[in-house]
Design a protein around this motif. Structure first.
Motif, PDB file in Angstrom:
ATOM      1  N   ALA A 235     -51.581 -39.166  90.413  1.00  0.00           N
ATOM      2  CA  ALA A 235     -51.188 -38.825  91.782  1.00  0.00           C
ATOM      3  C   ALA A 235     -50.876 -37.344  91.945  1.00  0.00           C
ATOM      4  N   GLY A 236     -50.958 -36.593  90.836  1.00  0.00           N
ATOM      5  CA  GLY A 236     -50.733 -35.145  90.907  1.00  0.00           C
ATOM      6  C   GLY A 236     -49.300 -34.720  90.715  1.00  0.00           C
ATOM      7  N   LYS A 237     -48.436 -35.652  90.320  1.00  0.00           N
ATOM      8  CA  LYS A 237     -47.044 -35.280  90.070  1.00  0.00           C
ATOM      9  C   LYS A 237     -46.901 -34.817  88.622  1.00  0.00           C
ATOM     10  N   PRO A 238     -46.128 -33.760  88.379  1.00  0.00           N
ATOM     11  CA  PRO A 238     -45.997 -33.243  87.007  1.00  0.00           C
ATOM     12  C   PRO A 238     -45.354 -34.264  86.079  1.00  0.00           C
ATOM     13  N   LEU A 239     -45.895 -34.384  84.866  1.00  0.00           N
ATOM     14  CA  LEU A 239     -45.391 -35.360  83.902  1.00  0.00           C
ATOM     15  C   LEU A 239     -44.336 -34.783  82.965  1.00  0.00           C
ATOM     16  N   CYS A 240     -44.278 -33.454  82.849  1.00  0.00           N
ATOM     17  CA  CYS A 240     -43.303 -32.874  81.932  1.00  0.00           C
ATOM     18  C   CYS A 240     -41.895 -32.985  82.516  1.00  0.00           C
ATOM     19  N   THR A 241     -40.939 -33.273  81.652  1.00  0.00           N
ATOM     20  CA  THR A 241     -39.550 -33.423  82.076  1.00  0.00           C
ATOM     21  C   THR A 241     -38.964 -32.101  82.535  1.00  0.00           C
ATOM     22  N   ILE A 242     -39.307 -31.038  81.820  1.00  0.00           N
ATOM     23  CA  ILE A 242     -38.784 -29.700  82.122  1.00  0.00           C
ATOM     24  C   ILE A 242     -39.947 -28.790  82.487  1.00  0.00           C
ATOM     25  N   PRO A 243     -39.893 -28.095  83.622  1.00  0.00           N
ATOM     26  CA  PRO A 243     -40.989 -27.198  84.028  1.00  0.00           C
ATOM     27  C   PRO A 243     -41.218 -26.095  83.006  1.00  0.00           C
ATOM     28  N   PRO A 244     -42.414 -25.505  82.984  1.00  0.00           N
ATOM     29  CA  PRO A 244     -42.691 -24.394  82.071  1.00  0.00           C
ATOM     30  C   PRO A 244     -41.775 -23.206  82.358  1.00  0.00           C
ATOM     31  N   TYR A 245     -41.581 -22.384  81.334  1.00  0.00           N
ATOM     32  CA  TYR A 245     -40.804 -21.157  81.478  1.00  0.00           C
ATOM     33  C   TYR A 245     -41.353 -20.340  82.641  1.00  0.00           C
ATOM     34  N   GLY A 246     -40.481 -20.002  83.588  1.00  0.00           N
ATOM     35  CA  GLY A 246     -40.902 -19.290  84.789  1.00  0.00           C
ATOM     36  C   GLY A 246     -40.729 -20.124  86.045  1.00  0.00           C
TER      37      GLY A 246
ATOM     38  N   TYR B 227     -33.019 -20.027  75.158  1.00  0.00           N
ATOM     39  CA  TYR B 227     -31.708 -19.478  75.513  1.00  0.00           C
ATOM     40  C   TYR B 227     -31.608 -19.203  77.013  1.00  0.00           C
ATOM     41  N   HIS B 228     -32.719 -18.829  77.624  1.00  0.00           N
ATOM     42  CA  HIS B 228     -32.719 -18.632  79.077  1.00  0.00           C
ATOM     43  C   HIS B 228     -32.414 -19.949  79.785  1.00  0.00           C
ATOM     44  N   ALA B 229     -33.031 -21.027  79.328  1.00  0.00           N
ATOM     45  CA  ALA B 229     -32.792 -22.338  79.932  1.00  0.00           C
ATOM     46  C   ALA B 229     -31.341 -22.779  79.716  1.00  0.00           C
TER      47      ALA B 229
ATOM     48  N   ILE C  26     -29.927 -25.795  81.750  1.00  0.00           N
ATOM     49  CA  ILE C  26     -31.007 -26.744  81.486  1.00  0.00           C
ATOM     50  C   ILE C  26     -30.911 -27.199  80.039  1.00  0.00           C
ATOM     51  N   LYS C  27     -30.905 -28.513  79.821  1.00  0.00           N
ATOM     52  CA  LYS C  27     -30.776 -29.057  78.480  1.00  0.00           C
ATOM     53  C   LYS C  27     -32.137 -29.076  77.787  1.00  0.00           C
ATOM     54  N   LEU C  28     -32.194 -28.406  76.637  1.00  0.00           N
ATOM     55  CA  LEU C  28     -33.398 -28.369  75.816  1.00  0.00           C
ATOM     56  C   LEU C  28     -33.003 -28.692  74.387  1.00  0.00           C
ATOM     57  N   PRO C  29     -33.972 -29.035  73.522  1.00  0.00           N
ATOM     58  CA  PRO C  29     -33.635 -29.260  72.106  1.00  0.00           C
ATOM     59  C   PRO C  29     -32.909 -28.052  71.539  1.00  0.00           C
ATOM     60  N   ALA C  30     -31.806 -28.306  70.864  1.00  0.00           N
ATOM     61  CA  ALA C  30     -30.957 -27.212  70.365  1.00  0.00           C
ATOM     62  C   ALA C  30     -31.690 -26.393  69.309  1.00  0.00           C
TER      63      ALA C  30
ATOM     64  N   HIS D 115     -30.056 -17.902  64.659  1.00  0.00           N
ATOM     65  CA  HIS D 115     -31.238 -17.243  65.206  1.00  0.00           C
ATOM     66  C   HIS D 115     -30.827 -16.362  66.385  1.00  0.00           C
ATOM     67  N   SER D 116     -31.463 -15.219  66.493  1.00  0.00           N
ATOM     68  CA  SER D 116     -31.181 -14.324  67.601  1.00  0.00           C
ATOM     69  C   SER D 116     -31.728 -14.897  68.902  1.00  0.00           C
ATOM     70  N   PRO D 117     -30.976 -14.776  69.997  1.00  0.00           N
ATOM     71  CA  PRO D 117     -31.494 -15.257  71.286  1.00  0.00           C
ATOM     72  C   PRO D 117     -32.665 -14.424  71.789  1.00  0.00           C
ATOM     73  N   TYR D 118     -33.002 -13.336  71.084  1.00  0.00           N
ATOM     74  CA  TYR D 118     -34.101 -12.467  71.490  1.00  0.00           C
ATOM     75  C   TYR D 118     -35.270 -12.532  70.504  1.00  0.00           C
TER      76      TYR D 118
END
Length: 501
Positions: A109-120, A171-173, A178-182, A187-190
């Motif tokens: 139906a054209g609805k996005p299947l990913c739980t979290i949108p792409p970066y951006g 780190y931006h999320a 926004i909850k993402l896998p830890a 590790h540096s956030p950059y």
């Protein structure tokens, strides 16, 4: 002591607390295991059976499933336990099938299947199936594409982003709730990596498209995602605001297909990967040595370097190509800028002529292939009849029919290739507007850069030098394929007028 694995499927035994329990079993610290029912232990009947019938008894562990009335000490309802496990797995399998059906319907139906949108992008608070632009991250995406067009490779882009102290997507999320896998501590956030950059550079979502069915899982037991072939993707165009324009995206894909290598001598020259032999189609190798000046660097046909006799050298100096390309680039952009309507008409006519020739040749070859396939069917049928009547031996029949069948298979494969080529040629549309957009973007070109070359040029074909009649000099011709419009010949009178003006 309690062991809880919230958020994990019972079909998966690689659960954190379950692994902790197994470790304590190995240490001999567990005497009784109690679960609400058998499904809480797991929904894979083979593994559940292995633990309840082998692992627990061998370690002297009493197992109790309260709702199922199972108790390993007194043997209560143990005969029914395997069937309970099978039904539990069937329930998990059936649930997985229903969830897949819902996802398939949603994806089609054209609805996005990913739980979290792409970066951006972010989910629209008013409509969870619609994405809105996250301007902070979107500007980083645009900069990544700009750097790629300017000649930076993924690892160089990653280093540049890290130098500028730009947060990686995870780190931006996290900063935006926004909850993402830890990500592991330390590790540096950059700490950008080239894999992340490469993935971002290929995402069609940045064109404003929704791309579904990019991955699949092997079974309801194995949750690991496997990549689908791009032919299986379903793309819905213009479903949300684009971050990258089509021209820039296409240029980046061409750069990625023919990317320049970074060697111990430094980055390859700006024309690396752009030159091809007009006779054999191979790439022209860049030849250079330490201590050489730029004027000494040359390109040589790859086939010639692999073996004498495969092709001629097609040798040409870098500076020669750069001078011709810069001249032709100034010429075509000036003509396109000053005579826009004539330019559009010129490009359309020249490309239609080439397209018609391609269609004519392909259709003729396809017709011949189909005619030969039909004749081979008749030949094989006659051979079979001659074999039945005893006119030819079984051995000779087998050998001849195998030869004809092999030829027929080759022709059928070629026919498929030709049909595909014809279909693509029919679907081809000239994108003159995109080329004109590049002309408007670069209003005054005074020197060549990797960004300018890859913005305008698809490839350059180099012909072998030919002797000019009546002289000792040789002439070498370059054929420049421009992005979006192919090969275009500017009228000589227009070019001469511009140069004498």
């Amino acid at each position: 002591m309690f062991f809880v694995d919230d958020g994990y499927s019972g079909t998966n035994f690689n659960r954190p607390d379950w692994q902790r329990l197994l470790g304590m079993i190995d240490e001999g610290r567990i005497g009784i295991i109690i679960v609400k029912d058998m499904s809480r232990l797991g929904r894979d009947y083979l593994q559940v059976g292995m633990y309840t019938e082998m692992v627990f008894p061998n370690n002297g562990i009493r197992f109790i499933a309260i709702n199922n009335g199972v108790d390993s000490i007194n043997g209560t309802e143990n005969d029914m336990t395997p069937f309970i496990n099978i039904f539990n797995e069937f329930y998990a399998k059936d649930t997985s099938r229903k969830i897949k059906a819902v996802f398939k319907q949603k994806g089609n139906a054209g609805k996005p299947l990913c739980t979290i949108p792409p970066y951006g992008y972010l989910k629209d608070p008013q409509d969870k199936n619609h994405w809105i632009v996250d301007e902070e991250a979107a500007e980083v995406v645009r900069e990544i594409f700009r750097l790629c067009v300017a000649g930076y490779g993924p690892s160089q882009i990653a280093s540049e982003l890290e130098r500028r102290q730009i947060e990686i997507p995870i780190y931006h999320a996290k900063r935006n709730g926004i909850k993402l896998p830890a990500r592991s501590d330390g590790h540096s956030p950059y700490a950008w990596d080239d894999t992340t950059v490469s993935r971002l550079l290929t995402r069609q979502e940045y064109l404003g498209h929704t791309v579904n069915f990019k991955t699949h899982t092997k079974s309801f037991r194995d949750k690991k995602k496997m990549a689908n072939d791009p032919s299986e993707w379903i793309i819905f165009e213009n479903t949300h605001e684009a971050i990258i324009d089509r021209e820039t995206f296409d240029i980046v894909q061409r750069i990625r297909d023919g990317r320049r290598r970074f060697t111990p001598m430094g980055e390859m020259p700006i024309l690396s990967g752009m030159l091809f032999c007009a006779d054999c189609g191979a790439k022209l190798y860049q030849v250079r040595h330490r201590g050489w000046t730029h004027e000494q660097e040359i390109f040589v046909c790859a086939s010639y370097r692999k073996g004498q006799g495969l092709c001629s050298p097609h040798q040409i100096h870098n500076v020669q190509v750069e001078a011709i390309l810069l001249h032709k680039l100034k010429q075509i952009t000036a003509y396109a800028r000053e005579h826009e309507s004539e330019f559009v008409e010129l490009v359309t006519k020249q490309n239609e002529k080439e397209l018609n020739r391609l269609m004519r040749d392909s259709n003729r070859e396809l017709s011949q292939a189909r005619e030969r396939i039909g004749k081979l069917d008749i030949i094989v049928q006659r051979l079979y009849e001659d074999n039945i009547e005893g006119k030819i031996s079984d051995e000779r029949f087998a050998r001849m029919s195998a030869t004809y069948e092999a030829e027929q298979k080759q022709l059928e494969a070629r026919a498929v290739e030709l049909e595909t080529a014809i279909a693509e040629a029919r679907a081809q549309r000239l994108n003159v507007d995109s080329f004109l957009g590049m002309v408007r973007r670069y209003t005054d070109i005074t020197e060549l850069t990797a960004e300018i070359i890859r913005s305008f040029v698809e490839k350059i074909e180099v012909k072998k030098p030919e002797k000019v009649p009546g002289t000792r000099t040789k002439k070498q011709t370059l054929v420049i394929w421009w992005n979006f419009i192919g090969v275009v010949d500017i009228p000589e009178e227009q070019a001469e007028q511009r140069e004498t003006a």
